[in-house]
Design a protein around this motif. Structure first.
Motif, PDB file in Angstrom:
ATOM      1  N   LYS A  65       0.844  -1.201   0.000  1.00 57.65           N
ATOM      2  CA  LYS A  65       0.000   0.000   0.000  1.00 57.65           C
ATOM      3  C   LYS A  65       0.879   1.252   0.000  1.00 57.65           C
ATOM      4  N   LEU A  95       2.312   2.373  -3.219  1.00 53.10           N
ATOM      5  CA  LEU A  95       1.436   3.055  -4.187  1.00 53.10           C
ATOM      6  C   LEU A  95       1.909   4.469  -4.490  1.00 53.10           C
ATOM      7  N   LYS A  96       2.733   4.994  -3.618  1.00 51.47           N
ATOM      8  CA  LYS A  96       3.280   6.337  -3.880  1.00 51.47           C
ATOM      9  C   LYS A  96       4.182   6.296  -5.115  1.00 51.47           C
ATOM     10  N   TYR A  97       4.758   5.130  -5.383  1.00 56.54           N
ATOM     11  CA  TYR A  97       5.749   5.042  -6.464  1.00 56.54           C
ATOM     12  C   TYR A  97       5.254   4.260  -7.677  1.00 56.54           C
ATOM     13  N   ALA A  98       4.250   3.439  -7.500  1.00 59.73           N
ATOM     14  CA  ALA A  98       3.766   2.627  -8.617  1.00 59.73           C
ATOM     15  C   ALA A  98       2.259   2.474  -8.511  1.00 59.73           C
ATOM     16  N   ALA A  99       1.594   2.459  -9.670  1.00 57.80           N
ATOM     17  CA  ALA A  99       0.134   2.401  -9.694  1.00 57.80           C
ATOM     18  C   ALA A  99      -0.366   1.063  -9.157  1.00 57.80           C
ATOM     19  N   VAL A 100      -1.643   1.027  -8.846  1.00 56.80           N
ATOM     20  CA  VAL A 100      -2.238  -0.151  -8.219  1.00 56.80           C
ATOM     21  C   VAL A 100      -2.157  -1.384  -9.119  1.00 56.80           C
ATOM     22  N   GLU A 101      -2.089  -1.160 -10.405  1.00 56.77           N
ATOM     23  CA  GLU A 101      -2.010  -2.295 -11.336  1.00 56.77           C
ATOM     24  C   GLU A 101      -0.646  -2.986 -11.296  1.00 56.77           C
ATOM     25  N   VAL A 102       0.342  -2.288 -10.798  1.00 58.31           N
ATOM     26  CA  VAL A 102       1.679  -2.868 -10.696  1.00 58.31           C
ATOM     27  C   VAL A 102       1.634  -3.917  -9.582  1.00 58.31           C
ATOM     28  N   PRO A 103       2.200  -5.102  -9.819  1.00 56.05           N
ATOM     29  CA  PRO A 103       2.063  -6.185  -8.839  1.00 56.05           C
ATOM     30  C   PRO A 103       2.546  -5.823  -7.426  1.00 56.05           C
ATOM     31  N   VAL A 109       6.285  -5.717  -6.519  1.00 56.66           N
ATOM     32  CA  VAL A 109       7.027  -4.519  -6.953  1.00 56.66           C
ATOM     33  C   VAL A 109       6.742  -3.379  -5.981  1.00 56.66           C
ATOM     34  N   LEU A 147      11.953   0.501 -12.660  1.00 59.11           N
ATOM     35  CA  LEU A 147      11.318   1.658 -12.014  1.00 59.11           C
ATOM     36  C   LEU A 147      12.319   2.394 -11.122  1.00 59.11           C
TER      37      LEU A 147
END
Lengths: 413, 150
Positions: free
Chosen positions: B54, B57-65, B68, B106
């Motif tokens: 959670k 999520l600041k660094y990668a969208a929710v769709e990113v596993p 990651v 990333l």
């Protein structure tokens, strides 16, 4: 719409042609008088784009995606809007798509939408998004309108409720709010209520605007001058009602069935997302929570403010699981106020997790839609994001107000 | 002293080099040590719970596993904190490795987006290249000290 200029939308994808959805993408763009174009790139740039852009993606088609985005930003491709899309569930594409979207948004004023597709994605799914994209590209002059003039009406035919307002000289003089049952009947009832409160006759109305799920049907019935999707209309209505028409703002609209997060600059949407998986983050979930707790929906907010969400585990990712958690927690003896607070927290948590990564949250954060009236929702959002949440007056009427405001652009012409 | 983020993020050799020149390496090992040593292990062995994805999520969208995002919950704040960076490209696994190609892409991207002094060097494949490699890194680290003084 056919007299308006065709909008050129750059397709920045990593191979939607292979996914069985290209026909649907072409269909939705042509239905809003737009055309998909593939930005031209220098083939040699594919060897260096990983380092130039910064992401050394393993997939060559994702490198092509970055090169196309670069061509858009550098003006090599002359386009009015950008549609960034990749396969749902591809991790590398999700990273690249998100960064490409940010990159275009940072380095250009071209409106962008981003979407991850499956082979089942249809033109209808993309309709509202594509309509909003082309509206922003085509009708910036209309969206720049800051004051309502003349006597106009706005009707928002939503999935759960239908709202109507009558505005005269920048003031709301009448409003109607009814549950949506039959689209035209409900719109007529809301419109008549608004007319009655305003003390004016339907024939005196100089222009009508419609929005929401039933906008086409209602627009045709009332011979509306403006029939517009809810992303541009609601963001306009939100910044107008909040008196934040200049500068940056973020609008979160929690509707009856879905929700939207929109980043706005001078009243014009930049990035936006639509969500609401399994209606878990929607007004419908809160409505069901209120029914199960035996309180009216108007009392749920006050109840939630008294509760502590930490005391109840609630999963509203899906409305069915959400209700299951609710029933379980009540069976274990949880207090209704804690359950109400947990329901509000669960709704905003899902919006935070699913959508707010897609738009850059800039203050002020304006919360609108029927759910904003449930006090527990802005409170939960504010504590989750740790910023002040602004709920403007008449926040449930934004669609109708935005429509009436934009429709007044047709009065003077 | 500058806070220098290294890539590969868990390279012992890079971390040691940064320290030898009087700077603070921002590396994975220390963060993992903090996690593992925290009293009350909720999620062994690394003590990464459902909260980390959670935070990621600041660094990668929710769709990113989730894996990651869980890694980014640790790496991301180090990137935010960094005042300089050394990236070694095409490194051998023994030199350091995050294990997740998506996180690596990333991480490198986010480092490159920062307006900080960044040295990018290729992993050496011969003794001669090895000497050049260490020389370049040493020069870069010395230049950080000079920048601080001026």
């Amino acid at each position: 719409m056919s007299t308006e200029k065709q909008v050129k939308v750059a397709l920045v994808s990593c191979g939607s042609e292979y996914a069985g959805v290209q026909g649907e993408l072409e269909k939705v763009t042509s239905s809003v008088n737009a055309k998909l174009v593939f930005p031209e790139i220098d083939i040699a740039s594919l060897d260096t784009i990983g380092r130039d852009f910064g992401i050394e993606a393993a997939s060559p088609d994702l490198r092509l995606m970055m090169a196309r985005a670069q061509a858009v930003v550098e003006g090599i491709a002359d386009v009015d809007g950008v549609f960034i899309t990749s396969c749902f569930r591809c991790a590398e594409a999700a990273i690249v798509r998100n960064e490409v979207r940010r990159y275009i948004n940072k380095h250009s004023n071209i409106p962008v939408i981003s979407y991850s597709f499956t082979e089942r994605t249809t033109a209808a799914t993309l309709m509202t998004r594509m309509e909003a994209l082309t509206t922003i590209a085509r009708r910036k002059h209309l969206l720049a309108r800051e004051k309502q003039t003349g006597l106009t009406a706005g009707i928002d035919s939503g999935s759960t409720t239908t709202k109507a307002v009558i505005m005269r000289d920048d003031k709301i003089i009448g409003q109607g709010w009814v549950p949506t049952i039959k689209v035209i009947d409900s719109a007529t009832e809301a419109f008549n209520r608004a007319l009655e409160e305003a003390g004016v006759k339907a024939e005196d109305i100089q222009a009508i605007g419609t929005t929401g799920y039933g906008r086409f049907l209602v627009g045709e019935h009332f011979k509306a001058q403006l029939v517009q999707e809810e992303i541009t209309v609601n963001s306009k209505g939100a910044v107008y009602l909040a008196n934040k028409q200049k500068g940056s703002a973020t609008v979160i609209d929690i509707g009856g069935m879905d929700n939207k997060a929109i980043s706005v600059e001078d009243g014009i949407p930049g990035m936006f997302t639509m969500g609401g998986i399994c209606a878990g983050a929607s007004g419908r979930f809160l409505d069901m929570t209120a029914k199960r707790l035996g309180v009216d929906i108007t009392e749920l907010g006050a109840l939630a403010v008294k509760g502590m969400q930490e005391k109840v585990d609630m999963n509203s990712y899906c409305i069915v699981f959400g209700i299951q958690s609710l029933v379980n927690s009540l069976a274990k003896g949880s207090r209704p106020e804690d359950v109400a607070a947990a329901a509000c927290h669960s709704v905003v948590e899902q919006i935070f997790e699913q959508q707010l990564q897609e738009v850059d949250v800039k203050e002020p954060l304006i919360l609108v839609g029927g759910s904003s009236l449930i006090e527990g929702v802005p409170k939960a959002l504010s504590s989750l994001l740790k910023i002040d949440v602004l709920v403007p007056p008449n926040s449930h009427l934004i669609g109708a107000v935005g429509s009436a405001l934009l429709a007044s652009g047709f009065v003077e012409g | 002293m500058a806070k220098v983020i290294i890539y590969p993020i868990n390279s012992l050799i890079l971390s040691d080099l940064v320290e030898r020149f009087g700077h603070k390496p921002l590396a994975m090992m220390e963060k993992i040590k903090e996690k593992v040593n925290t009293v009350g292990v909720d999620s062994p062995p690394l003590n990464i719970t459902a909260e980390e994805p959670k935070m990621g999520l600041k660094y990668a969208a929710v769709e990113v596993p989730a894996g990651v995002r869980g890694r980014m919950a640790i790496v991301g704040p180090m990137i935010d904190e960094a005042e300089a960076a050394i990236i070694v490209n095409e490194a051998s696994m023994a030199f350091g490795c995050m294990g997740c190609a998506r996180t690596n892409e990333l991480t490198k991207y986010l480092i490159r987006q920062k307006e900080i002094p960044i040295l990018e060097v290729e992993y050496p494949r011969s003794e001669e290249e090895g000497k050049e490699f260490v020389y370049k890194i040493a020069e870069f680290l010395r230049s950080l000290s000079t920048e601080e003084r001026s």
